[in-house]
Design an enzyme around this catalytic site. Structure first.
Site, PDB file in Angstrom:
ATOM      1  N   SER A   1       0.834  -1.185   0.000  1.00  0.00           N
ATOM      2  CA  SER A   1       0.000   0.000   0.000  1.00  0.00           C
ATOM      3  C   SER A   1       0.877   1.245   0.000  1.00  0.00           C
ATOM      4  O   SER A   1       2.037   1.193   0.415  1.00  0.00           O
ATOM      5  CB  SER A   1      -0.889  -0.027   1.248  1.00  0.00           C
ATOM      6  OG  SER A   1      -1.961   0.876   1.113  1.00  0.00           O
TER       7      SER A   1
ATOM      8  N   GLY B   1      -8.164   1.065  -2.401  1.00  0.00           N
ATOM      9  CA  GLY B   1      -8.830   1.526  -1.184  1.00  0.00           C
ATOM     10  C   GLY B   1      -8.464   2.985  -0.950  1.00  0.00           C
ATOM     11  O   GLY B   1      -9.257   3.905  -1.137  1.00  0.00           O
ATOM     12  N   ARG B   2      -7.190   3.165  -0.561  1.00  0.00           N
ATOM     13  CA  ARG B   2      -6.696   4.502  -0.231  1.00  0.00           C
ATOM     14  C   ARG B   2      -6.978   5.521  -1.333  1.00  0.00           C
ATOM     15  O   ARG B   2      -7.416   6.643  -1.047  1.00  0.00           O
ATOM     16  CB  ARG B   2      -5.183   4.404   0.016  1.00  0.00           C
ATOM     17  CG  ARG B   2      -4.558   5.676   0.564  1.00  0.00           C
ATOM     18  CD  ARG B   2      -3.025   5.576   0.511  1.00  0.00           C
ATOM     19  NE  ARG B   2      -2.522   4.353   1.122  1.00  0.00           N
ATOM     20  CZ  ARG B   2      -2.225   4.208   2.412  1.00  0.00           C
ATOM     21  NH1 ARG B   2      -2.385   5.215   3.233  1.00  0.00           N
ATOM     22  NH2 ARG B   2      -1.768   3.053   2.879  1.00  0.00           N
TER      23      ARG B   2
ATOM     24  N   ARG C   1      -1.929   6.400  12.086  1.00  0.00           N
ATOM     25  CA  ARG C   1      -0.913   6.247  11.035  1.00  0.00           C
ATOM     26  C   ARG C   1       0.417   6.918  11.379  1.00  0.00           C
ATOM     27  O   ARG C   1       1.476   6.355  11.120  1.00  0.00           O
ATOM     28  CB  ARG C   1      -1.431   6.756   9.678  1.00  0.00           C
ATOM     29  CG  ARG C   1      -2.562   5.903   9.116  1.00  0.00           C
ATOM     30  CD  ARG C   1      -2.938   6.293   7.687  1.00  0.00           C
ATOM     31  NE  ARG C   1      -1.868   6.031   6.746  1.00  0.00           N
ATOM     32  CZ  ARG C   1      -1.088   6.936   6.195  1.00  0.00           C
ATOM     33  NH1 ARG C   1      -1.263   8.223   6.463  1.00  0.00           N
ATOM     34  NH2 ARG C   1      -0.131   6.591   5.373  1.00  0.00           N
TER      35      ARG C   1
ATOM     36  N   TYR D   1       3.349   4.240  11.200  1.00  0.00           N
ATOM     37  CA  TYR D   1       4.216   4.270  10.015  1.00  0.00           C
ATOM     38  C   TYR D   1       5.064   5.540   9.928  1.00  0.00           C
ATOM     39  O   TYR D   1       5.745   5.734   8.919  1.00  0.00           O
ATOM     40  CB  TYR D   1       3.369   4.207   8.718  1.00  0.00           C
ATOM     41  CG  TYR D   1       2.212   3.252   8.721  1.00  0.00           C
ATOM     42  CD1 TYR D   1       2.413   1.883   8.927  1.00  0.00           C
ATOM     43  CD2 TYR D   1       0.911   3.697   8.494  1.00  0.00           C
ATOM     44  CE1 TYR D   1       1.345   1.000   8.910  1.00  0.00           C
ATOM     45  CE2 TYR D   1      -0.158   2.820   8.471  1.00  0.00           C
ATOM     46  CZ  TYR D   1       0.058   1.476   8.685  1.00  0.00           C
ATOM     47  OH  TYR D   1      -1.003   0.612   8.660  1.00  0.00           O
TER      48      TYR D   1
ATOM     49  N   CYS E   1      -2.559   9.302  26.883  1.00  0.00           N
ATOM     50  CA  CYS E   1      -1.552   9.323  27.938  1.00  0.00           C
ATOM     51  C   CYS E   1      -0.250   8.687  27.514  1.00  0.00           C
ATOM     52  O   CYS E   1       0.220   7.747  28.157  1.00  0.00           O
ATOM     53  CB  CYS E   1      -2.103   8.634  29.173  1.00  0.00           C
ATOM     54  SG  CYS E   1      -3.574   9.461  29.756  1.00  0.00           S
ATOM     55  N   GLU E   2       0.309   9.121  26.418  1.00  0.00           N
ATOM     56  CA  GLU E   2       1.672   8.724  26.094  1.00  0.00           C
ATOM     57  C   GLU E   2       2.300   9.719  25.146  1.00  0.00           C
ATOM     58  O   GLU E   2       1.620  10.351  24.334  1.00  0.00           O
ATOM     59  CB  GLU E   2       1.728   7.303  25.542  1.00  0.00           C
ATOM     60  CG  GLU E   2       0.893   7.023  24.326  1.00  0.00           C
ATOM     61  CD  GLU E   2       1.131   5.581  23.878  1.00  0.00           C
ATOM     62  OE1 GLU E   2       2.132   5.378  23.174  1.00  0.00           O
ATOM     63  OE2 GLU E   2       0.334   4.701  24.232  1.00  0.00           O
TER      64      GLU E   2
ATOM     65  N   TYR F   1      -7.765   4.693   6.368  1.00  0.00           N
ATOM     66  CA  TYR F   1      -6.956   4.128   7.450  1.00  0.00           C
ATOM     67  C   TYR F   1      -6.830   5.074   8.646  1.00  0.00           C
ATOM     68  O   TYR F   1      -5.805   5.125   9.309  1.00  0.00           O
ATOM     69  CB  TYR F   1      -5.565   3.710   6.925  1.00  0.00           C
ATOM     70  CG  TYR F   1      -5.659   2.737   5.765  1.00  0.00           C
ATOM     71  CD1 TYR F   1      -6.085   1.432   5.975  1.00  0.00           C
ATOM     72  CD2 TYR F   1      -5.363   3.135   4.460  1.00  0.00           C
ATOM     73  CE1 TYR F   1      -6.199   0.537   4.909  1.00  0.00           C
ATOM     74  CE2 TYR F   1      -5.478   2.250   3.397  1.00  0.00           C
ATOM     75  CZ  TYR F   1      -5.907   0.954   3.628  1.00  0.00           C
ATOM     76  OH  TYR F   1      -6.023   0.079   2.580  1.00  0.00           O
TER      77      TYR F   1
HETATM   78  C1  LIG Z   1      -5.235  -3.263   1.647  1.00  0.00           C
HETATM   79  C2  LIG Z   1      -5.511  -4.034   0.423  1.00  0.00           C
HETATM   80  C3  LIG Z   1      -5.969  -3.379  -0.721  1.00  0.00           C
HETATM   81  C4  LIG Z   1      -6.118  -1.882  -0.806  1.00  0.00           C
HETATM   82  O1  LIG Z   1      -4.913  -1.224  -0.670  1.00  0.00           O
HETATM   83  P1  LIG Z   1      -4.860   0.372  -0.831  1.00  0.00           P
HETATM   84  O2  LIG Z   1      -3.441   0.697  -0.612  1.00  0.00           O
HETATM   85  O3  LIG Z   1      -5.745   0.943   0.190  1.00  0.00           O
HETATM   86  O4  LIG Z   1      -5.309   0.688  -2.219  1.00  0.00           O
HETATM   87  C5  LIG Z   1      -6.295  -4.146  -1.814  1.00  0.00           C
HETATM   88  N1  LIG Z   1      -6.166  -5.493  -1.792  1.00  0.00           N
HETATM   89  C6  LIG Z   1      -5.710  -6.148  -0.711  1.00  0.00           C
HETATM   90  C7  LIG Z   1      -5.605  -7.618  -0.742  1.00  0.00           C
HETATM   91  C8  LIG Z   1      -5.369  -5.446   0.431  1.00  0.00           C
HETATM   92  O5  LIG Z   1      -4.906  -6.099   1.495  1.00  0.00           O
END
Ligand SMILES: *Cc1c(COP(=O)(O)O)cnc(C)c1O
Length: 430
Positions: free
Chosen positions: A211, A290-291, A328, A332, A359-360, A389
């Protein structure tokens, strides 16, 4: 001059003559007053536009990777926009089904799916089960022996490609918990076994290398490795085994801070499909972003509670959220921008560290944030690009209630997740 780069704001953001931020015509400071803070605000049309780009980029099919952010409203939206939905647990699958997404629009992932999760997926007849291990093949065969229908399966292949991203979100290298490794021969063995199994309708392969990947070259390397496998197995098709689909996963990086640039979904799709064609793969190419669908659709609003100047050291600005709504930065080392929605395009000469209320000392949101010099207690302060995320990785640490989430569109705001109450925090206690 260091003003907030406008491209980090959602598509339908605008700034009034006196500097106030609006999204889809909705005044952001009014939203903070109405719904309280911390608050996630998503530009709904921005998400819809990204879904449409994804469908255009991958005409053979594309799923929204729901782990980036999932609730009833986003499941409905992605389904309306013609996306499949990628779910990675029984819980995500249940939520999508309860939101009204038909099972044949769902793709189930996971490196350790339980028998209960697999049973649910087979009973519901999901669109695809992406099988991750030999033990999972055993479990599916046992369920089908009980009389459940054979699932349509993609095998998750670990291509041995190390994507240039944070170690925790690299998934394509040989040393990975995910998938069937090519180099060690697991991929070939899994394909042979699945192709011969009456409990499995093999439809193709899957590879997801990680990702927040900016280099299209990583996807080109995957295409080359997968092409070799397709070439070896494509001819060996039977009634229960076809090699007609390659799902390239998700992973497209997005810009979070000044100076970063991403290529966008359309260009990514073209590059991926070009690489697959160049490598000789004739299968349908699908994907699971996703992202890149959801990250830049949202900003988070916080209220500044304390400002602590340590002479010669730094200024800490503490807000009413923190690692519980956005882990995040802690997980990361991710960076974000900071700005004041009352002075969106103002110069930001002052450097601060934006921290939460937990508290950290690790509870930091922005290590080096820039803000206008007149920042004061009570200000609404915002971090952009927090749609992915953040809420989904969040927690109730310190029993801090989860924030509300609001979608804005055409001058209207609708709450899609209400703010958690202190009483909600007791609902699981016996
Ligand atoms: C997390 C994930 C995605 C999406 O990843 P993005 O970086 O959010 O686009 C797609 N496929 C699988 C199998 C994942 O684990």
């Amino acid at each position: 001059m260091s003003v907030l780069p406008a491209q980090l704001l959602p598509d339908n953001a605008s700034v009034t003559a006196d500097g106030r931020l609006q999204i889809a015509g909705v005044d952001i400071l009014e939203l903070a007053r109405e719904f309280g803070t911390p608050l996630f605000v998503h530009d709904e049309d921005h998400i819809r536009a990204r879904c449409r780009q994804a469908r255009e980029a991958f005409p053979d099919g594309v799923a929204y990777a729901s782990k980036a952010f999932l609730c009833r409203a986003i499941a409905e939206l992605a389904h309306e926009e013609g996306m499949h939905i990628d779910v990675a647990s029984g819980g995500e699958m249940h939520l999508a089904l309860q939101a009204g997404v038909p099972a044949d629009r769902l793709v189930l992932h996971g490196n350790n799916k339980s028998t209960a999760e697999l049973r649910y997926a087979l009973e519901q007849r999901v669109h695809r089960v992406v099988v991750d291990s030999f033990d999972e093949l055993d479990r599916i065969e046992a369920l089908v022996a009980e009389g459940l229908p054979a699932p349509r399966v993609l095998l998750r292949i670990t291509p041995g490609v190390k994507a240039n991203t944070h170690e925790f979100i690299q998934t394509g290298q040989d040393d990975s918990k995910f998938g069937f490794g090519v180099r060690v021969g697991h991929a070939d063995r899994a394909i042979e076994r699945a192709a011969a199994s009456p409990a499995i309708e093999l439809v193709g392969l899957h590879a997801h290398v990680g990702s927040q990947v900016f280099e299209v070259g990583s996807f080109e390397k995957v295409a080359e490795v997968l092409a070799g496998i397709f070439a070896r197995f494509q001819a060996k098709t039977g009634p229960n085994a076809r090699m007609e689909e390659l799902c390239i996963g998700g992973g497209l990086g997005v810009a979070y801070v000044e100076g970063e640039a991403d290529c966008g979904i359309v260009e990514w799709g073209q590059a991926v499909r070009r690489a697959c064609a160049a490598a000789g793969i004739s299968a349908k190419i699908t994907a699971e972003p996703g992202r890149s669908i959801i990250a830049s659709s949202a900003i988070t609003l916080y209220t500044v509670g304390t400002i602590k100047d340590i002479p010669g050291v730094r200024t800490y600005v503490s807000v009413d959220g923190g690692m519980s709504d956005n882990p995040r930065p802690v997980l990361y080392g991710s960076g974000y921008e900071t700005f004041l929605p009352r002075a969106t395009d103002a110069d930001r000469p002052k450097t601060i560290r934006l921290v939460g209320k937990h508290c950290e000392s690790g509870d930091l949101l922005v290590r080096e944030g820039l803000v206008p010099a007149d920042i004061r207690v009570g200000d609404i302060i915002s971090t952009p690009v927090t749609g992915a995320y953040g809420y989904s990785l969040g927690s109730n640490y310190n029993k801090v209630p989860r924030p509300a989430v609001v979608f804005v569109k055409d001058g209207q705001a609708r709450q899609v997740i209400r703010r958690e109450t202190w009483d909600d925090l007791l609902r699981l206690d016996c």
